[in-house]
Design an enzyme around this catalytic site. Sequence first.
Site, PDB file in Angstrom:
ATOM      1  N   ARG A 353       0.820  -1.213   0.000  1.00 17.04           N
ATOM      2  CA  ARG A 353       0.000   0.000   0.000  1.00 17.04           C
ATOM      3  C   ARG A 353       0.856   1.266   0.000  1.00 17.04           C
ATOM      4  O   ARG A 353       0.690   2.145   0.835  1.00 17.04           O
ATOM      5  CB  ARG A 353      -0.928   0.020   1.213  1.00 17.04           C
ATOM      6  CG  ARG A 353      -2.140  -0.880   1.064  1.00 17.04           C
ATOM      7  CD  ARG A 353      -3.201  -0.551   2.083  1.00 17.04           C
ATOM      8  NE  ARG A 353      -4.351  -1.426   1.894  1.00 17.04           N
ATOM      9  CZ  ARG A 353      -5.438  -1.389   2.654  1.00 17.04           C
ATOM     10  NH1 ARG A 353      -5.522  -0.520   3.633  1.00 17.04           N
ATOM     11  NH2 ARG A 353      -6.444  -2.193   2.431  1.00 17.04           N
ATOM     12  N   ASN A 389       2.282  -5.673  -2.545  1.00 12.49           N
ATOM     13  CA  ASN A 389       0.838  -5.827  -2.416  1.00 12.49           C
ATOM     14  C   ASN A 389       0.157  -4.471  -2.509  1.00 12.49           C
ATOM     15  O   ASN A 389       0.552  -3.519  -1.824  1.00 12.49           O
ATOM     16  CB  ASN A 389       0.509  -6.462  -1.054  1.00 12.49           C
ATOM     17  CG  ASN A 389      -0.973  -6.516  -0.765  1.00 12.49           C
ATOM     18  OD1 ASN A 389      -1.718  -7.253  -1.419  1.00 12.49           O
ATOM     19  ND2 ASN A 389      -1.427  -5.726   0.201  1.00 12.49           N
ATOM     20  N   GLU A 390      -0.852  -4.377  -3.369  1.00  8.71           N
ATOM     21  CA  GLU A 390      -1.749  -3.218  -3.436  1.00  8.71           C
ATOM     22  C   GLU A 390      -1.004  -1.893  -3.602  1.00  8.71           C
ATOM     23  O   GLU A 390      -1.321  -0.904  -2.949  1.00  8.71           O
ATOM     24  CB  GLU A 390      -2.635  -3.148  -2.184  1.00  8.71           C
ATOM     25  CG  GLU A 390      -3.613  -4.295  -2.061  1.00  8.71           C
ATOM     26  CD  GLU A 390      -4.534  -4.168  -0.854  1.00  8.71           C
ATOM     27  OE1 GLU A 390      -4.494  -3.140  -0.168  1.00  8.71           O
ATOM     28  OE2 GLU A 390      -5.295  -5.124  -0.603  1.00  8.71           O
ATOM     29  N   ASP A 391      -0.019  -1.876  -4.474  1.00 12.22           N
ATOM     30  CA  ASP A 391       0.709  -0.626  -4.670  1.00 12.22           C
ATOM     31  C   ASP A 391       0.065   0.251  -5.732  1.00 12.22           C
ATOM     32  O   ASP A 391       0.736   0.898  -6.549  1.00 12.22           O
ATOM     33  CB  ASP A 391       2.180  -0.922  -4.973  1.00 12.22           C
ATOM     34  CG  ASP A 391       2.922  -1.336  -3.721  1.00 12.22           C
ATOM     35  OD1 ASP A 391       2.806  -0.624  -2.719  1.00 12.22           O
ATOM     36  OD2 ASP A 391       3.570  -2.386  -3.722  1.00 12.22           O
ATOM     37  N   ARG A 428       0.142  -8.958  -5.970  1.00 14.05           N
ATOM     38  CA  ARG A 428      -1.309  -8.877  -5.871  1.00 14.05           C
ATOM     39  C   ARG A 428      -1.771  -7.428  -5.994  1.00 14.05           C
ATOM     40  O   ARG A 428      -1.288  -6.548  -5.314  1.00 14.05           O
ATOM     41  CB  ARG A 428      -1.811  -9.435  -4.533  1.00 14.05           C
ATOM     42  CG  ARG A 428      -3.331  -9.394  -4.475  1.00 14.05           C
ATOM     43  CD  ARG A 428      -3.924  -9.619  -3.116  1.00 14.05           C
ATOM     44  NE  ARG A 428      -5.332  -9.236  -3.179  1.00 14.05           N
ATOM     45  CZ  ARG A 428      -5.781  -8.004  -2.954  1.00 14.05           C
ATOM     46  NH1 ARG A 428      -4.950  -7.035  -2.626  1.00 14.05           N
ATOM     47  NH2 ARG A 428      -7.074  -7.726  -3.073  1.00 14.05           N
TER      48      ARG A 428
END
Length: 787
Positions: A353, A389-391, A428
Amino acid sequence: MQEPTQQRLDTGWEFYRGPLDPRFQVWHSEELVAWEPVTLPHCFNHYDACDPDVPAYRGVGWYRIKLGVGNPYPQGRTLLHCEGAGQSSEIYIGTQQVGRHVGGYSEFTVDITDACRGMKEIPLAILCDNGRDIDRMPSDLSDFTLYGGLYRHVHVIYVPAVSLDAVHTDVAFELGNSAMVSVSASLYAPGIQAGPLQLEISIYDSQSRRIAHQAVEKNVWQGETQLAQFELPSPELWSPRSPGLYLCDVQLRSANGISSSSHRFGIRHTRWEDYGPFYLNGERLELRGTQRHEDHARYAAAMPDDLIRQEMQLMKDMGANFVRLAHYQQSRLVLDLCDELGIFVWEELPWCRSGVGSELFQERGREQFRTMIDQHRNHPSVLMWGLGNEDDWPGELNGEDHQAIRRYMTELRDLAHKLDPSRMTSFRRCDFARDIPDVYSPSIWAGWYSGSYTEYRAALEKARPTVPHLFHAEWGADSHAGRHAEDPDPALGRVLTGKGTGEKGFDYKLTGGAVRVAKDGEWSESYACDLFDWYLKTLEELPWITGSAQWIFKDFTTPLRTDNPIPRVNQKGLLTRDMTPKEGYYVFQSYWAEKPMVRIYGHNWPVRWGSAGQQRRVRVYSNCRNVELFLNGISRGTKKRDSQDFPAAGLRWDIPFREGPNELHAVAHGVSGTLTDTVSFVYETRKWGPPVKLTLILKDHRDNMTATVEAAMVDAAGVRCLDSRAVVRFSSAGDATLIDNLGTPTGSRVVQMYNGRAEISLQYQQAVFVSVTSPGVETAFLKIPSK
């Protein structure tokens, strides 16, 4: 086989939460602060991580201990080895800083030899800091608590002047051929430039028989070099069903003494078919997975080893053969257990994130990635190196700079391939960069953050052609353990379908945006089980799918979800935070487990409701061929299991209950005999009106002065409001302590009710009063006498 001389430092520590000046105050602070005796592992957020009233502490904490150091090797080195400390660390001998480490999840070693020279008693102090740092991974916007403390083991290790540092095995294997095993190593030899070294390299099979050996003489070397290569004909292959492990042992002899190192490894063959399934050792294997945070009630990140073993065994018993370790390098014990149990691993860099941040942020990420791969690449369980993840997260520093994120992700992918060419990389949720990792997971949350769970197959089929290797990581539903529903969730009728199934932006919040079950639903275990059931039956229908991983195995804390039924807890776990299985755990078992099982839904559902004579659904989850159900001793028929007959694979009965007490009894017939399960409950036919007041009863009173009380929401006639989801607050007066901040439905002083009830336990010495309050209704009080 000799191991390095070492001592694990679990006891004798003192802790202080707050700043101290290491130049003087750490060892001269008795008049300033009170130090607390602690045992390692220790997390200084073990109590406040899910406090409903104040956020978890972010700052510094000091640990100190006095050591008696006695290195048995002449001219040997004394090393301090930390398996993990959050999130940044400084190490001091007396007032001298001897080391610093940034990153809360990788192991690190500090040489304290010179600083200890001449000392008989060594004053060791370690500063841990989990304060906010924009230049450190993971991001402070992460949806999990960035814990602080020495929350993994700490060791003192004595080694000769020349010793083995890292030892690696690399395996080359093609089906039908011998396996070639290459052993390489690096040295730790500060100041030593030359000298003959004798090395013995041995390979042992899973039965501890030595099957290969080689003696090598070398001079002192720099960097990592190959020591030996072995050919193993007809190797024993590692798999989830048969996780055979070899042992590599290396012994180094020199004029300085003996150093040894051993580790286990496995031999296996993997293949990812383009736009198709995953193959292990020549056969298709569906990766059936879940995901894990290192978090537990009472301990936070400092989970004792025995609890880690219990958790991983529960995962295996569920039938999982895959786990994504979210979102950071986890303890060596977790990886060892995955090797032993046969659970494949996606292990991930904590680039979570966030955008690319500063150059310092990026370099720290590279270093964490190098370290994780170096420390864990011997494990045969590791299947993929997760790049992040979720960047694509809004609001982060440089979070909207897509080109910068693509450049950095590409750099990380190439770094992983260079360090470990044998494994795939994965990522992801970052659609604008989905072409970069070898394996990609889009965001599909059908039935939770958007859409309906019946759209799951269509979402997978739509995603299939977008990347060569698709794996679905993260899907599921929050459930408040103990909350159940007789009828379908009312929110389902208002959810838009056909508009996508992903999670976008701030969909996790309980306000704003379109209607979604995550925001507008009841969060019942009933709904979660149906969603799991639908996903699992769908996955069985898809011969091309590589696999998936449900989010998440166990509830965990997060600073972002303050308004959840348990404040600051993500409740998507199949287990509560104290490792109590929810009903959803058994849905997975019914699809994945090989050992026969049967489970009647609703073991923690004490009161069911409806009209007199109304048909009510009974679900039974089992992997057996057929199940017979009995209600109050009378058979209600036998049903045959069919995984595509939703819900409960056809093992469901619509039957009327009698008013008052009822008992359900299931008998499952499998290939190796019968299994049974029984549930008792009360059936309530009275209608309830608006909630008026709370009641409190003493549910349990134990000899060790521990009691459990239960609160109930009732109407004017005293009928329990079984649909109440009111938020209640427990308090006590007198010599009592609530057993709270556990992050569980029964261990939180502020919690949403589950079907009009809630409970908590307390410890006390004398007679005490307990109260429970909720806005708009009458408060309840209860006196608990001394026993």
